[in-house]
Design a protein around this motif. Structure first.
Motif, PDB file in Angstrom:
ATOM      1  N   ASN A 114       5.451 -34.986  27.799  1.00  0.00           N
ATOM      2  CA  ASN A 114       4.539 -36.453  27.667  1.00  0.00           C
ATOM      3  C   ASN A 114       4.326 -36.340  25.934  1.00  0.00           C
ATOM      4  OD1 ASN A 114       3.488 -38.931  28.617  1.00  0.00           O
ATOM      5  ND2 ASN A 114       1.583 -37.930  28.366  1.00  0.00           N
ATOM      6  N   GLU A 115       5.243 -36.233  25.114  1.00  0.00           N
ATOM      7  CA  GLU A 115       4.811 -36.179  23.565  1.00  0.00           C
ATOM      8  C   GLU A 115       4.645 -37.623  23.082  1.00  0.00           C
ATOM      9  OE1 GLU A 115       4.062 -33.916  21.773  1.00  0.00           O
ATOM     10  OE2 GLU A 115       4.345 -31.894  22.853  1.00  0.00           O
ATOM     11  N   PHE A 116       5.023 -38.626  23.895  1.00  0.00           N
ATOM     12  CA  PHE A 116       4.923 -39.712  23.472  1.00  0.00           C
ATOM     13  C   PHE A 116       3.867 -40.512  24.095  1.00  0.00           C
ATOM     14  CE2 PHE A 116       9.835 -40.322  21.833  1.00  0.00           C
ATOM     15  CZ  PHE A 116       9.541 -39.550  21.001  1.00  0.00           C
ATOM     16  N   LYS A 117       3.135 -39.846  24.894  1.00  0.00           N
ATOM     17  CA  LYS A 117       2.082 -40.542  25.473  1.00  0.00           C
ATOM     18  C   LYS A 117       2.741 -41.582  26.490  1.00  0.00           C
ATOM     19  CE  LYS A 117      -1.380 -37.804  24.192  1.00  0.00           C
ATOM     20  NZ  LYS A 117      -2.505 -38.379  23.498  1.00  0.00           N
ATOM     21  N   ALA A 122      -2.284 -35.263  29.117  1.00  0.00           N
ATOM     22  CA  ALA A 122      -1.833 -34.485  27.590  1.00  0.00           C
ATOM     23  C   ALA A 122      -0.552 -34.727  27.401  1.00  0.00           C
ATOM     24  CB  ALA A 122      -2.384 -33.091  27.868  1.00  0.00           C
ATOM     25  N   ASN A 123      -0.314 -34.503  25.674  1.00  0.00           N
ATOM     26  CA  ASN A 123       0.856 -34.744  25.345  1.00  0.00           C
ATOM     27  C   ASN A 123       1.648 -33.813  25.514  1.00  0.00           C
ATOM     28  OD1 ASN A 123      -0.707 -33.299  23.239  1.00  0.00           O
ATOM     29  ND2 ASN A 123       0.879 -33.149  22.165  1.00  0.00           N
ATOM     30  N   THR A 124       1.277 -32.440  26.053  1.00  0.00           N
ATOM     31  CA  THR A 124       2.321 -31.341  26.219  1.00  0.00           C
ATOM     32  C   THR A 124       2.425 -31.345  27.641  1.00  0.00           C
ATOM     33  OG1 THR A 124       0.281 -29.841  26.528  1.00  0.00           O
ATOM     34  CG2 THR A 124       1.402 -29.957  24.122  1.00  0.00           C
ATOM     35  N   LEU A 147      13.083 -34.468  28.237  1.00  0.00           N
ATOM     36  CA  LEU A 147      13.017 -35.764  27.702  1.00  0.00           C
ATOM     37  C   LEU A 147      11.812 -36.127  27.080  1.00  0.00           C
ATOM     38  CD1 LEU A 147      15.334 -36.849  30.910  1.00  0.00           C
ATOM     39  CD2 LEU A 147      16.238 -36.671  28.715  1.00  0.00           C
ATOM     40  N   TYR A 148      11.989 -37.186  26.397  1.00  0.00           N
ATOM     41  CA  TYR A 148      10.691 -37.637  25.628  1.00  0.00           C
ATOM     42  C   TYR A 148      10.803 -39.219  26.031  1.00  0.00           C
ATOM     43  CZ  TYR A 148      11.072 -33.240  23.606  1.00  0.00           C
ATOM     44  OH  TYR A 148      11.082 -31.903  23.555  1.00  0.00           O
ATOM     45  N   THR A 354       7.149 -25.425  24.213  1.00  0.00           N
ATOM     46  CA  THR A 354       7.539 -26.254  23.059  1.00  0.00           C
ATOM     47  C   THR A 354       6.886 -25.593  21.737  1.00  0.00           C
ATOM     48  OG1 THR A 354       5.624 -27.433  23.319  1.00  0.00           O
ATOM     49  CG2 THR A 354       7.478 -28.046  24.530  1.00  0.00           C
ATOM     50  N   GLY A 355       6.415 -24.273  21.693  1.00  0.00           N
ATOM     51  CA  GLY A 355       6.100 -23.605  20.643  1.00  0.00           C
ATOM     52  C   GLY A 355       7.163 -22.946  19.686  1.00  0.00           C
TER      53      GLY A 355
END
Length: 586
Positions: A114-117, A122-124, A147-148, A354-355
């Motif tokens: 969910n990085e693009f909200k 949460a974005n992660t 996927l984003y 994702t780190g």
């Protein structure tokens, strides 16, 4: 009832007991508390009932899982449903029954981060878009992961190939939304068999296999090779969760407090204390303001007698059973031995997929304890060679790759059991020597060198950043070589699965002495160049050790793929020419 419970940090047990009494001091609060406490177990009991939700029997009740089963039961024989929901059942070991039905009904599986909200969470957070149909005996579905944006899926389904295979991030450090046909994976019973061989115990039926999340077809090809590799589980490791951070503190085994102790027997380690093949990454600041209040250590200035500052302190006294209750392991004769008596391999439990790195493991010394955000393991036979070798293998991006694609949020014993081990003796010796050099930073780790079989000069500790980097790259090449992974496949794993690490390495600079240039100095150098950097501008005091360093020209960067290729080619030549790794060859 009282914001103190969320806002106060690092409360002692005495403070908690007093505050609880005060908070529940009125009849209205007690009644409301009891009413709220009654509804939760009642709902949980209903959701656990086998008569209501048979597919979920034996699992913790999650409303999204209940909704999945209810949807399937409501559909007609040929009905199609599309659900957006979390995916923990795909990786939870005990959720095999729900997982089996999901595999049989799946037609499309698109996993998003969910990085693009796109959702107000949460974005992660990760979730999936799932298209379900009627239940098939043999599963067959299309899948794309990491996927984003939905547009990536639509364009990938029509992509003709011929362009660079995307990964998690692009070369500019942005989340990679480029389409590619290599993103779309064709999943069938044979794929599930590979997944079962990689993650699960031997003999696990393919329909019970925990899901793996390869970002492209090249990653799937590597996984097929790794599915035939020997596993950590054959070693029969014994595992320890350490002290439970909440429950064992309530029981009085340890208390909050910042201190540098005189002995390792009073040390309680937390995850940030160590990093990849590095027992001394950070120490908590005395202020203990938050979980980010830590300082990076200066390995070059680290005293041989160094013991790290800790934020938890043992409670010992007349009635204390701290030492007895930490835990025991069984030796080869079946006798219990205190876990803290041994060198152990330890890793951070929480998996950040994702780190920069996901698997952060090292060896910790005898007498040290840890809390349950760290996990540790010991070989049944007390085999220090296996412990050090595992620490080396776990520091490789190959092992890290397997953790990343496994999708688990917690790295527990069953996850470690599924990792590969190397079998070539010469390669194992070379990995152990490099692991020892990376970790033997104080006298507490001198015992590691007793396992060195080469009988050459003593192993020198690697303290300078460029030398540590090179040792880790050589371990990457050695592990890949032993497991039959080609250098092109190793570079593809790095390029597509480690975008944060790759981004850092593309901007990192090192001076003539191999020291890594601090961020501010790096930025200044890129703006003004060598001629604009005075000695004063190249002088820096380490904030933790307070040692002054002057960084010498020339400054340079490294190319990890180029360095991995060089190491892989050199070791391959050694094995071909001599049948072993020759350590003193230039």
């Amino acid at each position: 009832f009282d914001p103190w419970w969320l806002l106060a940090e690092k409360q002692t047990q005495a403070e908690i007991r007093a505050k609880r009494t005060n908070t529940l001091s009125t009849t209205n609060r007690i009644d409301e508390f009891v009413d709220a406490a009654a509804t939760v177990p009642a709902l949980a009991t209903f959701l656990r009932a086998k008569s209501q939700y048979p597919i979920l029997s034996g699992l913790q009740p999650d409303l999204y899982r209940v909704f999945m089963e209810r949807t399937w039961r409501s559909a007609n024989e040929h009905g199609v449903s599309a659900l957006v929901h979390p995916e923990s059942h795909f990786t939870e070991k005990g959720a095999w029954n729900l997982r089996t039905v999901a595999y049989q009904r799946l037609r499309r599986h698109w996993q998003f981060i969910n990085e693009f909200k796109l959702y107000e969470i949460a974005n992660t957070a990760t979730y999936g878009v799932h298209i379900y149909g009627d239940r098939r005996t043999n599963p067959h579905f299309a899948m794309a992961v990491s996927l984003y944006h939905p547009d990536t899926v639509e364009r990938s389904l029509e992509h003709e190939g011929g362009t660079e295979v995307p990964g998690l991030k692009d070369s500019e450090g942005n989340w990679d939304t480029r389409p590619h046909r290599e993103r779309i994976l064709d999943i069938n019973i044979d794929t599930l068999n590979i997944w079962a061989r990689i993650l699960d115990e031997p003999g696990t039926p393919p329909l019970h296999a925990r899901m793996i999340y390869p970002v492209n077809r090249a990653s799937m090809a590597v996984l097929e090779k790794l599915s035939h590799a020997p596993r950590v589980r054959k070693l029969g490791l014994q595992y320890s969760p350490g002290w439970h951070e909440t429950a064992d503190r309530k029981r009085g085994y340890f208390e909050v407090g910042s201190k540098t102790n005189a002995s390792w027997e009073d040390v309680i380690l937390q995850g940030p204390h160590f990093n990849v093949a590095n027992p001394f990454a950070k120490i908590p600041n005395p202020t203990m303001k938050s979980h980010r209040d830590w300082a990076s250590l200066d390995l070059e200035a680290l005293p041989v007698s160094f013991i790290p500052r800790t934020s938890y302190q043992p409670v010992r006294g007349v009635n204390s059973t701290y030492d007895q209750d930490y835990g025991n392991w069984l030796d080869r004769g079946g006798e219990p031995k205190p876990q803290r008596n041994f060198y152990r391999i330890a890793w951070r439990r929480m998996a950040s997929r994702t780190g920069e790195r996901t698997l952060r493991a090292t060896v910790i010394p005898p007498q040290a304890a840890h809390i349950n955000t760290v996990q540790s393991a010991w070989h049944n036979e007390g085999d220090l060679e296996s412990t050090v070798l595992l620490a080396g293998v776990f520091s490789s991006i190959v092992a890290d790759f397997m953790i990343k694609i496994g999708g688990a949020s917690d790295i527990l014993g069953n996850t470690i059991d599924a990792l590969p081990i190397v079998s070539g003796e010469s390669i194992a010796i070379a990995i152990r020597r490099r692991a020892i050099a990376l970790m033997k930073l104080t006298e507490a780790f001198d015992g590691l060198e007793t396992i060195d079989r080469l009988g050459t000069a003593p192993i020198s500790a690697l303290r300078v950043a460029s030398e540590r980097r090179q040792a880790l790259i050589e371990i990457d090449a050695l592990v890949a070589l032993d497991l039959g992974i080609s250098i092109d496949e190793l570079c593809t794993i790095y390029r597509t699965q480690f975008p944060v690490l790759r981004g850092y390495e593309q901007t990192d600079l090192y001076d003539a002495n191999g020291r890594q240039i601090p961020i501010e100095m790096n930025q200044n150098y890129r703006q003004v160049g060598e001629n604009g950097m005075t000695v004063e501008a190249r002088t820096w005091v380490h904030p933790q050790s307070e040692v002054e360093y002057v960084f010498e020209f020339p400054f340079r960067s490294f190319d990890r793929e180029e360095d991995m290729r060089a190491a892989y080619e050199r070791f391959s030549r050694m094995l071909e020419d001599h049948g072993r790794i020759i350590e003193d060859e230039d």
